[in-house]
Write a protein that holds these residues in place. Structure first.
Motif, mmCIF file in Angstrom:
data_model
loop_
_atom_site.group_PDB
_atom_site.id
_atom_site.type_symbol
_atom_site.label_atom_id
_atom_site.label_comp_id
_atom_site.label_asym_id
_atom_site.label_seq_id
_atom_site.Cartn_x
_atom_site.Cartn_y
_atom_site.Cartn_z
ATOM 1 N N LYS A 99 0.839 -1.205 0.000
ATOM 2 C CA LYS A 99 0.000 0.000 0.000
ATOM 3 C C LYS A 99 0.876 1.257 0.000
ATOM 4 C CE LYS A 99 -3.823 -2.329 2.356
ATOM 5 N NZ LYS A 99 -4.841 -2.214 3.425
ATOM 6 N N TYR B 65 -12.374 -2.579 -3.477
ATOM 7 C CA TYR B 65 -12.871 -2.625 -2.101
ATOM 8 C C TYR B 65 -14.403 -2.631 -2.046
ATOM 9 C CZ TYR B 65 -8.250 -2.047 0.070
ATOM 10 O OH TYR B 65 -6.967 -2.243 0.515
ATOM 11 N N HIS C 72 -16.556 -3.570 0.919
ATOM 12 C CA HIS C 72 -16.530 -2.704 2.104
ATOM 13 C C HIS C 72 -17.327 -1.418 1.900
ATOM 14 C CE1 HIS C 72 -13.568 -5.294 3.914
ATOM 15 N NE2 HIS C 72 -12.755 -5.156 2.879
ATOM 16 N N PHE D 169 -15.612 3.114 7.206
ATOM 17 C CA PHE D 169 -14.267 3.561 6.829
ATOM 18 C C PHE D 169 -14.024 3.488 5.314
ATOM 19 C CE2 PHE D 169 -14.036 -0.901 8.198
ATOM 20 C CZ PHE D 169 -13.495 -1.514 7.068
ATOM 21 N N GLU E 265 -12.407 6.601 3.653
ATOM 22 C CA GLU E 265 -11.023 6.682 4.161
ATOM 23 C C GLU E 265 -10.119 5.670 3.451
ATOM 24 O OE1 GLU E 265 -9.213 5.809 8.562
ATOM 25 O OE2 GLU E 265 -11.345 6.295 8.429
ATOM 26 N N LEU E 266 -10.672 4.469 3.285
ATOM 27 C CA LEU E 266 -9.937 3.373 2.649
ATOM 28 C C LEU E 266 -9.611 3.721 1.195
ATOM 29 C CD1 LEU E 266 -9.068 0.415 3.053
ATOM 30 C CD2 LEU E 266 -11.406 -0.284 2.501
ATOM 31 N N THR F 152 -5.012 -8.253 10.132
ATOM 32 C CA THR F 152 -5.319 -6.975 9.473
ATOM 33 C C THR F 152 -4.899 -5.785 10.330
ATOM 34 O OG1 THR F 152 -7.197 -7.981 8.359
ATOM 35 C CG2 THR F 152 -7.194 -5.591 8.498
ATOM 36 N N ARG G 26 2.926 -7.095 8.860
ATOM 37 C CA ARG G 26 2.201 -6.027 9.567
ATOM 38 C C ARG G 26 2.671 -5.901 11.012
ATOM 39 N NH1 ARG G 26 -3.334 -8.196 7.010
ATOM 40 N NH2 ARG G 26 -3.542 -6.791 5.213
ATOM 41 N N VAL H 59 -4.605 0.273 11.761
ATOM 42 C CA VAL H 59 -5.344 -0.607 10.851
ATOM 43 C C VAL H 59 -5.560 0.005 9.462
ATOM 44 C CG1 VAL H 59 -7.679 0.107 11.529
ATOM 45 C CG2 VAL H 59 -7.279 -2.246 10.749
ATOM 46 N N ASP H 60 -5.687 1.315 9.376
ATOM 47 C CA ASP H 60 -5.948 1.879 8.043
ATOM 48 C C ASP H 60 -4.667 2.048 7.231
ATOM 49 O OD1 ASP H 60 -5.533 3.719 10.055
ATOM 50 O OD2 ASP H 60 -6.525 5.349 8.998
ATOM 51 N N ASN I 225 -1.961 -0.355 6.950
ATOM 52 C CA ASN I 225 -1.414 -1.649 7.383
ATOM 53 C C ASN I 225 -0.500 -2.299 6.339
ATOM 54 O OD1 ASN I 225 -3.382 -2.395 5.599
ATOM 55 N ND2 ASN I 225 -4.404 -3.849 6.946
ATOM 56 N N HIS J 224 -1.837 -5.485 1.289
ATOM 57 C CA HIS J 224 -3.114 -6.165 1.080
ATOM 58 C C HIS J 224 -2.843 -7.520 0.432
ATOM 59 C CE1 HIS J 224 -7.205 -7.007 -0.300
ATOM 60 N NE2 HIS J 224 -6.616 -7.421 -1.404
HETATM 61 P P1 CMP Z 1 -7.176 -4.835 3.440
HETATM 62 O O1 CMP Z 1 -6.700 -6.229 3.646
HETATM 63 O O2 CMP Z 1 -6.576 -4.032 2.365
HETATM 64 O O3 CMP Z 1 -8.759 -4.871 3.214
HETATM 65 C C1 CMP Z 1 -9.651 -3.931 3.743
HETATM 66 C C2 CMP Z 1 -8.967 -2.860 4.503
HETATM 67 O O4 CMP Z 1 -9.788 -2.046 5.293
HETATM 68 C C3 CMP Z 1 -8.009 -3.466 5.499
HETATM 69 O O5 CMP Z 1 -6.927 -4.020 4.808
HETATM 70 C C4 CMP Z 1 -7.697 -2.282 6.405
HETATM 71 O O6 CMP Z 1 -6.567 -1.554 5.972
HETATM 72 C C5 CMP Z 1 -8.932 -1.445 6.238
HETATM 73 N N1 CMP Z 1 -9.641 -1.336 7.489
HETATM 74 C C6 CMP Z 1 -10.166 -2.312 8.211
HETATM 75 N N2 CMP Z 1 -10.754 -1.814 9.323
HETATM 76 C C7 CMP Z 1 -10.584 -0.488 9.271
HETATM 77 C C8 CMP Z 1 -10.967 0.589 10.116
HETATM 78 N N3 CMP Z 1 -11.641 0.364 11.245
HETATM 79 N N4 CMP Z 1 -10.620 1.824 9.745
HETATM 80 C C9 CMP Z 1 -9.946 2.037 8.574
HETATM 81 N N5 CMP Z 1 -9.566 1.056 7.738
HETATM 82 C C10 CMP Z 1 -9.875 -0.178 8.087
#
Ligand code: CMP
Length: 144
Positions: free
Chosen positions: A10, A50, A53, A58, A61-62, A92, A103, A110-111, A113, A116
């Motif tokens: 990422k 994504y 999601h 989030f 933001e993602l 994650t 990680r 978490v955001d 990380n 992927h």
């Molecule tokens: P990834 O494996 O790329 O798939 C979904 C992504 O959502 C995950 O990694 C995290 O980086 C992100 N993610 C999960 N939970 C949160 C959260 N609470 N706030 C922001 N990002 C999140």
């Protein structure tokens, strides 16, 4: 079973210059790199990638984060690579990821990380096709 998976360093991982370190871990494990490129993820591609999601709080933001700078997209091949790569990435949330995982060693929140990875054969197939054309994924025998 020999599989292929989609992995992506990422924007935080690219910014911190740990692409080589991450590639090296998978190489040393014995997996084979069969596709790779440094690229910007478009808004459209981010929202499709994504899509599952979309309803999460989030989501924006993602998408903003994954489009904020270049990513290093990869296709890796090898025995049970989908589950194995996820083990090597760690949980994650980097706060829960064990030391020794990517990680766990390089992430804090978490955001952001670092990496992927596809979570199933179905998502691997979908994500590889989203990011790579057929000619960008090569097939070759490892000699050594
Ligand atoms: P990834 O494996 O790329 O798939 C979904 C992504 O959502 C995950 O990694 C995290 O980086 C992100 N993610 C999960 N939970 C949160 C959260 N609470 N706030 C922001 N990002 C999140």
């Amino acid at each position: 079973m020999i599989q292929q998976t989609f992995l992506m360093v990422k924007p935080d991982g690219v910014q911190r210059s740990i692409v080589g370190e991450i590639v090296s871990r998978f190489e040393k494990k014995g997996f084979q790199l069969v596709g790779a490129k440094l690229m910007h993820v478009s808004q459209d591609l981010a929202e499709t990638h994504y899509g599952e999601h979309r309803e999460k709080p989030f989501f924006k933001e993602l998408v903003d984060f994954i489009t904020s700078g270049p990513v290093f997209a990869m296709v890796w091949e090898g025995e049970n690579v989908i589950a194995n790569a996820r083990q090597m990435m760690g949980k994650t949330n980097p706060q829960e990821a064990l030391p020794g995982t990517i990680r766990g060693d390089y992430g804090l929140i978490v955001d952001k990380n670092v990496i992927h990875g596809s979570d199933s054969p179905e998502s691997a197939q979908r994500e590889i096709a989203l990011f790579f054309s057929e000619s960008e994924v090569v097939s070759y025998n490892k000699q050594l």
